[in-house]
Design an enzyme around this catalytic site. Structure first.
Site, PDB file in Angstrom:
ATOM      1  N   SER A 121      -5.768   2.974   8.762  1.00 21.50           N
ATOM      2  CA  SER A 121      -3.803   2.513   9.114  1.00 21.50           C
ATOM      3  C   SER A 121      -3.571   3.499   8.628  1.00 21.50           C
ATOM      4  CB  SER A 121      -3.156   1.202   8.181  1.00 21.50           C
ATOM      5  OG  SER A 121      -3.228   1.772   6.649  1.00 21.50           O
ATOM      6  N   GLU A 156       0.351  -0.659   0.156  1.00 22.86           N
ATOM      7  CA  GLU A 156       0.214   0.275   0.161  1.00 22.86           C
ATOM      8  C   GLU A 156       0.665   1.203  -0.222  1.00 22.86           C
ATOM      9  OE1 GLU A 156      -3.784   1.839   2.046  1.00 22.86           O
ATOM     10  OE2 GLU A 156      -3.154  -0.160   2.965  1.00 22.86           O
ATOM     11  N   GLN A 175       0.975   4.991   6.313  1.00 16.65           N
ATOM     12  CA  GLN A 175       1.475   4.367   5.476  1.00 16.65           C
ATOM     13  C   GLN A 175       3.051   5.802   5.164  1.00 16.65           C
ATOM     14  OE1 GLN A 175      -0.830   2.351   5.486  1.00 16.65           O
ATOM     15  NE2 GLN A 175      -1.328   3.690   4.041  1.00 16.65           N
TER      16      GLN A 175
END
Length: 407
Positions: A110, A66, A112
């Protein structure tokens, strides 16, 4: 899919590949119930397969993927993988590639961070990916923090605050506006995988639900959020938080997804005026606004989103400054991006480019000219042609004058 069926010419339906990648929400579900996650993917695959496209399958991508796909998307759209050009942008400068952008992605479950560090040696091989694109090798640092997307981070914070509130089932929360009230089932908190570590302290039997009462204070909200980041332990030379290796930040960063949407709402995406101090001042004013007043100004915004912008903005600031260690000086290197050249920024384009092999590993033999370069050349050659024609006509009509000057 219905939209795709209408937009794509019928003759190309069977030749058009379709890919589906699921991210952190499905990663969390797979951790909790792998069988259920598989059933969802199978149901989605069955639905997509009913369309007349070339369906290539559905799968859950990793956090590393991702982050990497977001990095590929940004640099592909910004033409950062191709060589710099010289001589009026006609000739590539050998070995001189443009510096890539880093990628900052924030979702619901999440977040990143991905970039090419200055030092190629790494202390954590688990956080390094290697790519060869357009004839250049890239050693990319990437890490995905599961449970630190804005929605799961809020659940973590509420769970932590519930511990501190005692057993009365009420949370006085500075991350929500004064006058705001929300009731949540206890099951919505303790069943979330990211809050499992708080489960033993929940007063489940006495209080089946918890009430959130906003107090609207940015500085108290920030202090509460900072407790989600454990920066006291680092087994490497430098870390982000929770003992995760993070090399020194390098270059510019594109921040997209929820980073952009929240900052756009707060009117903080202008690069000329963007500073961490301005963001702090904006959040202090915004979080202190009473809930009723806010509803009058932004009545068209869905209540769930409107009520959480104070938390989301404060969380973004804490994540960037305290989690990733951006400073007042390096803040100018963060560029909040929604679209680049009319294309949405996100991991999905990079996912598609990778699966369809649309980015070559080697530099093409002839670098295609950009639109501006092409226009410049056409205008230049047209002017030269016009001048040659004018000189030719003049010589044809007055040859004696021309030869006299020559003598």
């Amino acid at each position: 899919m219905e939209r795709a069926r209408k937009v794509i010419p019928t003759s190309q339906h069977t030749e058009t590949p379709v890919y589906l990648g699921a991210t952190a929400g499905m990663r969390l579900l797979r951790m909790e119930n792998e069988r259920l996650a598989d059933k969802i993917l199978a149901a989605v695959a069955n639905s997509i397969s009913s369309y007349p496209f070339d369906f290539q399958g559905a799968r859950i991508i990793t956090g590393q993927e991702e982050g990497a796909y977001g990095w590929i998307t940004i640099n592909y759209l910004l033409d950062r993988f191709t060589q710099k050009l010289s001589w009026f942008n006609l000739k590539p400068s050998e070995g001189d590639t443009q510096e890539t952008y880093g990628a900052l992605d924030l979702g619901g479950a999440s977040t990143q961070i991905t970039f090419v560090p200055q030092n190629e040696t790494t202390e954590s091989s688990n956080n390094t990916l290697h790519f060869r694109l357009y004839g250049k090798n890239y050693g990319v640092y990437t890490h995905s923090f599961l449970c630190y997307g804005k929605d799961q981070a809020l659940l973590q914070k509420l769970s932590k605050d519930l511990q501190a509130s005692g057993t009365n089932g009420t949370i006085h929360d500075p991350c929500f506006h004064s006058g705001y009230r929300r009731k949540m089932n206890m099951s919505d908190l303790y069943e979330a995988p990211c809050t499992r570590r708080f489960e033993a302290t929940f007063p489940f039997l006495a209080f089946p639900e918890v009430e959130i009462r906003g107090t609207g204070n940015y500085r108290q909200c920030r202090r509460s959020i900072l407790q989600l980041f454990n920066t006291s332990y680092c087994p490497y030379s430098s870390c982000s938080f929770n003992g995760i290796f993070l090399p020194p930040l390098q270059g510019n960063f594109g921040a997209f997804s929820a980073f952009y949407y929240v900052m756009e709402f707060l009117n903080l995406t202008s690069e000329e005026e963007s500073t961490d101090k301005k963001m702090i001042n904006t959040l202090e004013k915004f979080c202190s606004q009473p809930w009723e007043e806010l509803q009058m100004y932004f009545g068209e915004v869905k209540e769930k989103y409107l009520s959480e912008y104070c938390f989301s903005g404060t969380y973004i600031l804490a994540l960037l400054l305290n989690g990733y260690h951006f400073t007042a000086e390096s803040w100018k290197n963060i560029h909040f991006m929604g679209k680049v050249r009319s294309t949405s920024v996100g991991w999905t384009l990079g996912y598609m480019l990778n699966l369809t092999n649309m980015i070559p590993s080697e530099e093409p033999l002839s670098t295609p000219l950009s639109h501006s370069t092409y226009v410049f050349l056409m205008v230049l050659f047209s002017l030269i042609l016009v001048i040659v024609v004018i000189i030719g006509i003049f010589i044809f009509h007055k040859p004696s004058y021309f030869w006299k000057d020559m003598v």
